[in-house]
Write an enzyme that holds these catalytic residues in place. Structure first.
Site, PDB file in Angstrom:
ATOM      1  N   ARG A   1       0.850  -1.188   0.000  1.00 43.10           N
ATOM      2  CA  ARG A   1       0.000   0.000   0.000  1.00 43.10           C
ATOM      3  C   ARG A   1       0.885   1.238   0.000  1.00 43.10           C
ATOM      4  O   ARG A   1       1.930   1.263   0.667  1.00 43.10           O
ATOM      5  CB  ARG A   1      -0.920   0.030   1.226  1.00 43.10           C
ATOM      6  CG  ARG A   1      -2.101  -0.954   1.159  1.00 43.10           C
ATOM      7  CD  ARG A   1      -3.101  -0.594   0.054  1.00 43.10           C
ATOM      8  NE  ARG A   1      -4.252  -1.475   0.022  1.00 43.10           N
ATOM      9  CZ  ARG A   1      -4.397  -2.508  -0.813  1.00 43.10           C
ATOM     10  NH1 ARG A   1      -3.433  -2.802  -1.676  1.00 43.10           N
ATOM     11  NH2 ARG A   1      -5.498  -3.219  -0.807  1.00 43.10           N
TER      12      ARG A   1
ATOM     13  N   HIS B   1      -0.727  -0.141  -9.991  1.00 39.76           N
ATOM     14  CA  HIS B   1      -1.397  -1.110  -9.088  1.00 39.76           C
ATOM     15  C   HIS B   1      -1.784  -2.365  -9.881  1.00 39.76           C
ATOM     16  O   HIS B   1      -2.945  -2.783  -9.890  1.00 39.76           O
ATOM     17  CB  HIS B   1      -2.643  -0.476  -8.435  1.00 39.76           C
ATOM     18  CG  HIS B   1      -3.007  -1.144  -7.140  1.00 39.76           C
ATOM     19  ND1 HIS B   1      -3.364  -0.450  -6.011  1.00 39.76           N
ATOM     20  CD2 HIS B   1      -3.061  -2.456  -6.802  1.00 39.76           C
ATOM     21  CE1 HIS B   1      -3.639  -1.311  -5.036  1.00 39.76           C
ATOM     22  NE2 HIS B   1      -3.461  -2.535  -5.489  1.00 39.76           N
TER      23      HIS B   1
HETATM   24  N1  NAP Z   1      -0.410  -4.422  -5.156  1.00 34.91           N
HETATM   25  C1  NAP Z   1      -1.406  -5.258  -5.217  1.00 34.91           C
HETATM   26  O1  NAP Z   1      -1.944  -5.454  -6.293  1.00 34.91           O
HETATM   27  C2  NAP Z   1      -1.820  -6.027  -3.984  1.00 34.91           C
HETATM   28  C3  NAP Z   1      -2.552  -7.216  -4.151  1.00 34.91           C
HETATM   29  C4  NAP Z   1      -2.897  -7.933  -3.010  1.00 34.91           C
HETATM   30  C5  NAP Z   1      -2.535  -7.481  -1.745  1.00 34.91           C
HETATM   31  N2  NAP Z   1      -1.830  -6.325  -1.626  1.00 34.91           N
HETATM   32  C6  NAP Z   1      -1.427  -5.855  -0.282  1.00 34.91           C
HETATM   33  O2  NAP Z   1      -0.621  -6.867   0.324  1.00 34.91           O
HETATM   34  C7  NAP Z   1      -0.935  -6.911   1.710  1.00 34.91           C
HETATM   35  C8  NAP Z   1      -0.531  -8.249   2.291  1.00 34.91           C
HETATM   36  O3  NAP Z   1      -1.413  -9.271   1.836  1.00 34.91           O
HETATM   37  P1  NAP Z   1      -1.423 -10.724   2.514  1.00 34.91           P
HETATM   38  O4  NAP Z   1      -2.553 -11.458   1.922  1.00 34.91           O
HETATM   39  O5  NAP Z   1      -0.076 -11.332   2.463  1.00 34.91           O
HETATM   40  O6  NAP Z   1      -1.738 -10.301   4.045  1.00 34.91           O
HETATM   41  P2  NAP Z   1      -1.584 -11.190   5.356  1.00 34.91           P
HETATM   42  O7  NAP Z   1      -1.660 -12.646   5.029  1.00 34.91           O
HETATM   43  O8  NAP Z   1      -2.561 -10.622   6.331  1.00 34.91           O
HETATM   44  O9  NAP Z   1      -0.091 -10.895   5.864  1.00 34.91           O
HETATM   45  C9  NAP Z   1       0.265  -9.709   6.496  1.00 34.91           C
HETATM   46  C10 NAP Z   1       1.653  -9.865   7.092  1.00 34.91           C
HETATM   47  O10 NAP Z   1       2.062  -8.596   7.626  1.00 34.91           O
HETATM   48  C11 NAP Z   1       2.508  -8.786   8.969  1.00 34.91           C
HETATM   49  N3  NAP Z   1       2.242  -7.575   9.759  1.00 34.91           N
HETATM   50  C12 NAP Z   1       1.073  -6.912   9.898  1.00 34.91           C
HETATM   51  N4  NAP Z   1       1.219  -5.855  10.712  1.00 34.91           N
HETATM   52  C13 NAP Z   1       2.530  -5.861  11.109  1.00 34.91           C
HETATM   53  C14 NAP Z   1       3.286  -5.031  11.961  1.00 34.91           C
HETATM   54  N5  NAP Z   1       2.754  -3.964  12.586  1.00 34.91           N
HETATM   55  N6  NAP Z   1       4.591  -5.337  12.139  1.00 34.91           N
HETATM   56  C15 NAP Z   1       5.143  -6.413  11.541  1.00 34.91           C
HETATM   57  N7  NAP Z   1       4.462  -7.254  10.702  1.00 34.91           N
HETATM   58  C16 NAP Z   1       3.170  -6.966  10.502  1.00 34.91           C
HETATM   59  C17 NAP Z   1       1.712  -9.966   9.502  1.00 34.91           C
HETATM   60  O11 NAP Z   1       2.372 -10.529  10.626  1.00 34.91           O
HETATM   61  P3  NAP Z   1       1.817 -11.860  11.364  1.00 34.91           P
HETATM   62  O12 NAP Z   1       2.040 -12.979  10.365  1.00 34.91           O
HETATM   63  O13 NAP Z   1       2.654 -11.994  12.573  1.00 34.91           O
HETATM   64  O14 NAP Z   1       0.353 -11.621  11.611  1.00 34.91           O
HETATM   65  C18 NAP Z   1       1.692 -10.864   8.262  1.00 34.91           C
HETATM   66  O15 NAP Z   1       2.871 -11.622   8.193  1.00 34.91           O
HETATM   67  C19 NAP Z   1      -2.440  -6.630   1.743  1.00 34.91           C
HETATM   68  O16 NAP Z   1      -2.832  -6.126   3.006  1.00 34.91           O
HETATM   69  C20 NAP Z   1      -2.613  -5.618   0.640  1.00 34.91           C
HETATM   70  O17 NAP Z   1      -2.546  -4.314   1.153  1.00 34.91           O
HETATM   71  C21 NAP Z   1      -1.470  -5.595  -2.722  1.00 34.91           C
END
Ligand code: NAP
Length: 307
Positions: free
Chosen positions: A222, A270
């Site tokens: 993001r 994006h």
């Molecule tokens: N560019 C694009 O087209 C696109 C597409 C899809 C997603 N995204 C973005 O990618 C993000 C991640 O997706 P995902 O499915 O992988 O999410 P996810 O499975 O919820 O993984 C989030 C990761 O971030 C870690 N995290 C969250 N808050 C933190 C903090 N304060 N300090 C340290 N680590 C933290 C979590 O730690 P824990 O494992 O310990 O909970 C987890 O490992 C989404 O939220 C979205 O914004 C972008």
């Protein structure tokens, strides 16, 4: 079963068809047609008005992985689970995009392009792989997939998350106290964190200064996790070598924004990993079936943590 569908703009027909095929027993209303109390709502960046007109009874599905926009809606019912997409075809795309960025940095493609423009024939010294750590911020569904895609290339892989992880071939760092040592050896920093109060503005002047000199930044999460001015200052000052950005604080990126023409920034609109409608509809339908049978589902958002 009644479903309220409010899909991304221009994807209404595709979503309706995919959902009708995956869940033929459901009666589907497409926003702004809205039943007052649908069993499930499937939404993407919904207008605040949606929850004033329709109170989903069993669950709200977010048609993307990031939920920060949905959670910011004051009228979002707080007694109904919010469920996000998990992978749904995005992980493989993220793996491709990040691998492209890492190999481009490691094989110094930008330097070779500059040499070509200057008419210079000059093979460069190989960078030892052991000195080229790749750091993944966020080790969730997408961060793990990216690590698996990168694993065969042999770079030292490290990941930073809230809780400590155990993944073969990946060094785990957890919490704020371990952010600095994590950054200090990340020659390429890949951001795959959710946007939450804890992560917004995390990649600032201090974080960039902690990266090794000549590091590259890849933001596919993001835009508001990066402080734009600090990134530009770190690139202009020569501490960072380059950035590949797919997400921005304001999208589409405004025409006057300095990122557009910065010589060390490559940007994409994006587009690193898009939601694949059929995969996503199948995932949502599968979870609805589990909920209807009284079974548990994954991907329920923890509202206190913001992801
Ligand atoms: N560019 C694009 O087209 C696109 C597409 C899809 C997603 N995204 C973005 O990618 C993000 C991640 O997706 P995902 O499915 O992988 O999410 P996810 O499975 O919820 O993984 C989030 C990761 O971030 C870690 N995290 C969250 N808050 C933190 C903090 N304060 N300090 C340290 N680590 C933290 C979590 O730690 P824990 O494992 O310990 O909970 C987890 O490992 C989404 O939220 C979205 O914004 C972008």
């Amino acid at each position: 079963m009644q479903i309220l569908l409010q899909p991304p703009r221009d994807e209404g027909h595709a979503w309706r068809a995919a959902l009708a095929s995956a869940l033929p027993e459901a009666a589907i209303s497409v926003w702004p047609d809205a039943p007052a109390a649908p069993d499930y709502a499937l939404v993407w960046k919904p207008p605040a008005e949606l929850f004033a007109r329709a109170r989903p009874v069993k669950a709200i599905f977010n048609l993307g992985a990031g939920v920060e926009v949905l959670l910011a809606i004051p009228a979002l019912p707080d007694d109904v689970p919010v469920i996000r997409l998990e992978d749904a075809g995005m992980a493989a795309q993220m793996g491709e995009y990040v691998t492209l960025a890492v190999l481009r940095a490691y094989r110094e493609l930008d330097a070779y392009v500059a040499q070509q423009r200057a008419g210079r024939w000059q093979p460069r010294l190989r960078i030892p792989k052991s000195a080229f750590g790749v750091g993944i911020l966020g080790f969730g569904v997408l961060g793990r997939a990216v690590a698996e895609t990168l694993a065969p290339f042999g770079f030292p892989l490290r990941a930073w998350s809230l809780s400590r992880k155990c993944a073969p071939g990946v060094e785990s760092f957890a919490g704020r106290a371990e952010l600095a040592p994590f950054l200090a050896a990340s020659q390429v920093l890949v951001c795959l964190l959710p946007s939450t109060p804890e992560t917004r503005g995390l990649l600032d002047r201090t974080a960039f200064a902690t990266l090794p000199r000549g590091a590259h930044v890849v933001n596919v999460a993001r835009g508001d996790i990066v402080v734009d001015e600090d990134l530009i200052a770190a690139l202009d000052g020569g501490h960072l070598a380059g950035a590949m950005l797919d997400v921005f604080r304001v999208e589409p990126l405004p025409s006057g924004h300095p990122f557009w023409h910065h010589p060390r920034i490559t940007l994409t609109p994006h587009a690193s990993a898009v939601t694949l409608v059929e995969d996503a509809a199948l995932q949502v339908a599968g979870k609805i079936r589990r909920l209807e049978r009284g079974e548990s589902v994954t991907g329920i958002v923890d509202r206190a943590r913001g992801y």
